[in-house]
Structure formats: C-alpha cells, structure tokens
Design a protein around this motif. Sequence first.
Motif, PDB file in Angstrom:
ATOM      1  N   ARG A  34       0.930  -1.093  -0.325  1.00 32.00           N
ATOM      2  CA  ARG A  34       0.125  -0.057  -0.315  1.00 32.00           C
ATOM      3  C   ARG A  34       0.744   0.743  -0.051  1.00 32.00           C
ATOM      4  NH1 ARG A  34      -3.078  -3.190   3.973  1.00 32.00           N
ATOM      5  NH2 ARG A  34      -2.180  -1.911   5.183  1.00 32.00           N
ATOM      6  N   GLN A  35       1.995   1.489   1.247  1.00 31.97           N
ATOM      7  CA  GLN A  35       2.842   2.276   0.963  1.00 31.97           C
ATOM      8  C   GLN A  35       3.688   2.789  -0.590  1.00 31.97           C
ATOM      9  OE1 GLN A  35       3.233   5.003   2.527  1.00 31.97           O
ATOM     10  NE2 GLN A  35       1.074   3.753   4.324  1.00 31.97           N
ATOM     11  N   ARG A  36       3.896   1.686  -1.528  1.00 33.97           N
ATOM     12  CA  ARG A  36       4.591   1.892  -2.794  1.00 33.97           C
ATOM     13  C   ARG A  36       3.844   2.190  -3.631  1.00 33.97           C
ATOM     14  NH1 ARG A  36       5.416  -3.736  -3.427  1.00 33.97           N
ATOM     15  NH2 ARG A  36       6.520  -3.869  -1.246  1.00 33.97           N
ATOM     16  N   ARG A  37       2.180   1.773  -3.117  1.00 35.48           N
ATOM     17  CA  ARG A  37       1.695   2.290  -4.710  1.00 35.48           C
ATOM     18  C   ARG A  37       0.855   3.387  -3.943  1.00 35.48           C
ATOM     19  NH1 ARG A  37      -3.295  -1.708  -4.320  1.00 35.48           N
ATOM     20  NH2 ARG A  37      -2.599  -2.337  -2.692  1.00 35.48           N
ATOM     21  N   LEU A  38       1.358   4.774  -3.266  1.00 33.72           N
ATOM     22  CA  LEU A  38       1.319   6.036  -3.197  1.00 33.72           C
ATOM     23  C   LEU A  38       1.111   6.580  -4.638  1.00 33.72           C
ATOM     24  CD1 LEU A  38       2.075   6.746   0.637  1.00 33.72           C
ATOM     25  CD2 LEU A  38      -0.554   6.340  -0.455  1.00 33.72           C
ATOM     26  N   GLU A  39       0.089   7.283  -5.164  1.00 37.18           N
ATOM     27  CA  GLU A  39       0.409   7.645  -6.386  1.00 37.18           C
ATOM     28  C   GLU A  39      -0.384   9.081  -6.175  1.00 37.18           C
ATOM     29  OE1 GLU A  39      -2.309   5.976  -9.335  1.00 37.18           O
ATOM     30  OE2 GLU A  39      -0.233   4.518  -9.116  1.00 37.18           O
ATOM     31  N   PRO A  40       0.686   9.819  -7.102  1.00 34.26           N
ATOM     32  CA  PRO A  40      -0.260  11.505  -6.714  1.00 34.26           C
ATOM     33  C   PRO A  40      -1.765  11.664  -7.425  1.00 34.26           C
ATOM     34  CG  PRO A  40       0.706  11.446  -8.616  1.00 34.26           C
ATOM     35  CD  PRO A  40       1.218  10.171  -7.643  1.00 34.26           C
TER      36      PRO A  40
END
Length: 50
Positions: A34-40
């Motif tokens: 979930r942390q890796r997939r953070l997108e703007p």
Amino acid sequence: MDDDDRFDHPDFQQRYEQQIEAYEEEKQAKAAERQRRLEPPIDLAARRRT
C-alpha cells in the motif's frame, strides 16, 4: 472436528504460532505494498473538458 484442529493435538501450539507468524508477515507485506502504490492525486481540474 478434524483431529488436527483439536486443542489437545501434540502439534497444535506450534502450528498455531506458525499461522500467527505467517499472518503477521502477510500483514506487513500488504502494508508495504500500500505504501509503495501511493500515487499523486489526480488533478481533476486539468482533466475537465471545456
């Protein structure tokens, strides 16, 4: 009830602890994903048709 699921089975405690450890590892892996997939955030105003 399956004999392996009984509390008085000789390996119950060991298997229980292994399952808890696997669950904790899975939980950490999901949190890291979930942390890796953070997108703007999407700029909706820029995408509006005028």
